[in-house]
Design a protein around this motif. Structure first.
Motif, PDB file in Angstrom:
ATOM      1  N   ILE A   1       0.865  -1.178   0.000  1.00 12.02           N
ATOM      2  CA  ILE A   1       0.000   0.000   0.000  1.00 12.02           C
ATOM      3  C   ILE A   1       0.903   1.229   0.000  1.00 12.02           C
ATOM      4  CG2 ILE A   1      -1.776   1.281   1.267  1.00 12.02           C
ATOM      5  CD1 ILE A   1      -2.731  -1.444   2.391  1.00 12.02           C
ATOM      6  N   ALA A   2       0.792   2.039  -1.053  1.00  4.61           N
ATOM      7  CA  ALA A   2       1.626   3.234  -1.195  1.00  4.61           C
ATOM      8  C   ALA A   2       1.438   4.144   0.017  1.00  4.61           C
ATOM      9  CB  ALA A   2       1.277   3.969  -2.483  1.00  4.61           C
ATOM     10  N   ARG A   3       2.491   4.844   0.377  1.00  4.38           N
ATOM     11  CA  ARG A   3       2.472   5.690   1.580  1.00  4.38           C
ATOM     12  C   ARG A   3       1.294   6.679   1.591  1.00  4.38           C
ATOM     13  NH1 ARG A   3       5.678   5.860   5.643  1.00  4.38           N
ATOM     14  NH2 ARG A   3       7.281   4.683   4.559  1.00  4.38           N
ATOM     15  N   PRO A   4       1.018   7.433   0.499  1.00  3.98           N
ATOM     16  CA  PRO A   4      -0.127   8.352   0.556  1.00  3.98           C
ATOM     17  C   PRO A   4      -1.458   7.631   0.775  1.00  3.98           C
ATOM     18  CG  PRO A   4       1.277   8.858  -1.338  1.00  3.98           C
ATOM     19  CD  PRO A   4       1.783   7.587  -0.746  1.00  3.98           C
ATOM     20  N   VAL A   5      -1.586   6.437   0.235  1.00  2.00           N
ATOM     21  CA  VAL A   5      -2.814   5.649   0.419  1.00  2.00           C
ATOM     22  C   VAL A   5      -2.910   5.185   1.867  1.00  2.00           C
ATOM     23  CG1 VAL A   5      -4.058   3.570  -0.331  1.00  2.00           C
ATOM     24  CG2 VAL A   5      -2.825   4.970  -2.014  1.00  2.00           C
ATOM     25  N   PHE A   6      -1.777   4.786   2.439  1.00  2.34           N
ATOM     26  CA  PHE A   6      -1.778   4.378   3.840  1.00  2.34           C
ATOM     27  C   PHE A   6      -2.169   5.556   4.737  1.00  2.34           C
ATOM     28  CE2 PHE A   6       0.450   3.398   7.906  1.00  2.34           C
ATOM     29  CZ  PHE A   6      -0.346   2.318   8.270  1.00  2.34           C
ATOM     30  N   TYR A   7      -1.683   6.749   4.424  1.00  2.00           N
ATOM     31  CA  TYR A   7      -2.074   7.930   5.204  1.00  2.00           C
ATOM     32  C   TYR A   7      -3.594   8.127   5.157  1.00  2.00           C
ATOM     33  CZ  TYR A   7       2.857   9.360   5.500  1.00  2.00           C
ATOM     34  OH  TYR A   7       4.213   9.429   5.747  1.00  2.00           O
ATOM     35  N   GLU A   8      -4.188   7.880   3.993  1.00  2.00           N
ATOM     36  CA  GLU A   8      -5.658   7.970   3.890  1.00  2.00           C
ATOM     37  C   GLU A   8      -6.329   6.948   4.800  1.00  2.00           C
ATOM     38  OE1 GLU A   8      -7.601   8.439   0.010  1.00  2.00           O
ATOM     39  OE2 GLU A   8      -5.574   8.598  -0.838  1.00  2.00           O
ATOM     40  N   LEU A   9      -5.786   5.725   4.837  1.00  2.00           N
ATOM     41  CA  LEU A   9      -6.345   4.689   5.715  1.00  2.00           C
ATOM     42  C   LEU A   9      -6.276   5.118   7.172  1.00  2.00           C
ATOM     43  CD1 LEU A   9      -5.066   1.269   4.322  1.00  2.00           C
ATOM     44  CD2 LEU A   9      -7.355   2.224   4.175  1.00  2.00           C
TER      45      LEU A   9
END
Length: 191
Positions: A149-157
């Protein structure tokens, strides 16, 4: 009656993957047990880029095509056709989750090769911790193959996460399709 031969190596993988009719879904690589095995100099780097013989595979359509015939076995990741099984090198995960959307009760991810995956009991989210304490999150895509999971996507999670009390203490997690997945310690998003 003449039998059509599948060319060996990379050309054979391309031919077999293209033979799958559009709209019919993924090829049934889990059912193929070809006798012909070997290695091919294809590397999927940690950043999701694919290389053949040290050169980046620049055609996105070709990478997407190859991604449809990937299979993870106990001894490695392979490109598989009905007649050939070729081991490749994967530095981390073969896919990268580049987007997440909340769709009703589900978290729907998009990967760098065009797979759409809803997290849930069959497609779990897991987070490993690096030695330096940084999270390394993954999503199960299909048959043992995962997406980092790409870092920006993980931040969204993490922004979507809610706190729950667990045996390990307060934990942040996200829910999708009736399953709950821990993503980090409570208040991690406030640090």
């Amino acid at each position: 009656m003449a039998q059509t031969q599948t060319p060996p190596g990379l050309d054979g993988v391309i031919a077999a993957a293209k033979a799958q009719a559009p709209g019919r879904g993924l090829p049934p690589v889990h059912l193929w047990n070809p006798p012909n095995c070997g290695d091919i100099d294809i590397v999927i780097r940690k950043d999701g880029l694919w290389f053949h013989e040290g050169t980046p595979i620049g055609r996105e359509a070709l990478v997407r095509l190859f991604s449809t015939v990937l299979r993870k076995d106990d001894d490695g990741v392979y490109l598989v056709t009905p007649v050939e099984k070729l081991r490749i090198t994967v530095e981390d995960a073969p896919f990268i989750a580049t987007r997440v959307d909340r769709v009703g009760e589900a978290l729907r991810f998009l990967t760098n090769v065009g797979d759409e995956v809803e997290a849930g009991p069959e497609n779990a989210i897991r987070v490993e911790m690096e030695p330096d304490g940084q999270p390394r999150p993954y999503l199960h895509v299909r048959r043992g193959l995962e997406a980092l999971i790409a870092r920006p996507v993980f931040y969204e999670l993490v922004e979507m996460a809610q706190e729950r009390e667990t045996p390990q203490g307060p934990t942040l997690g996200v829910a999708s399709n009736g399953a709950w997945f821990p993503v980090g310690p409570a208040r991690a998003h406030q640090l």
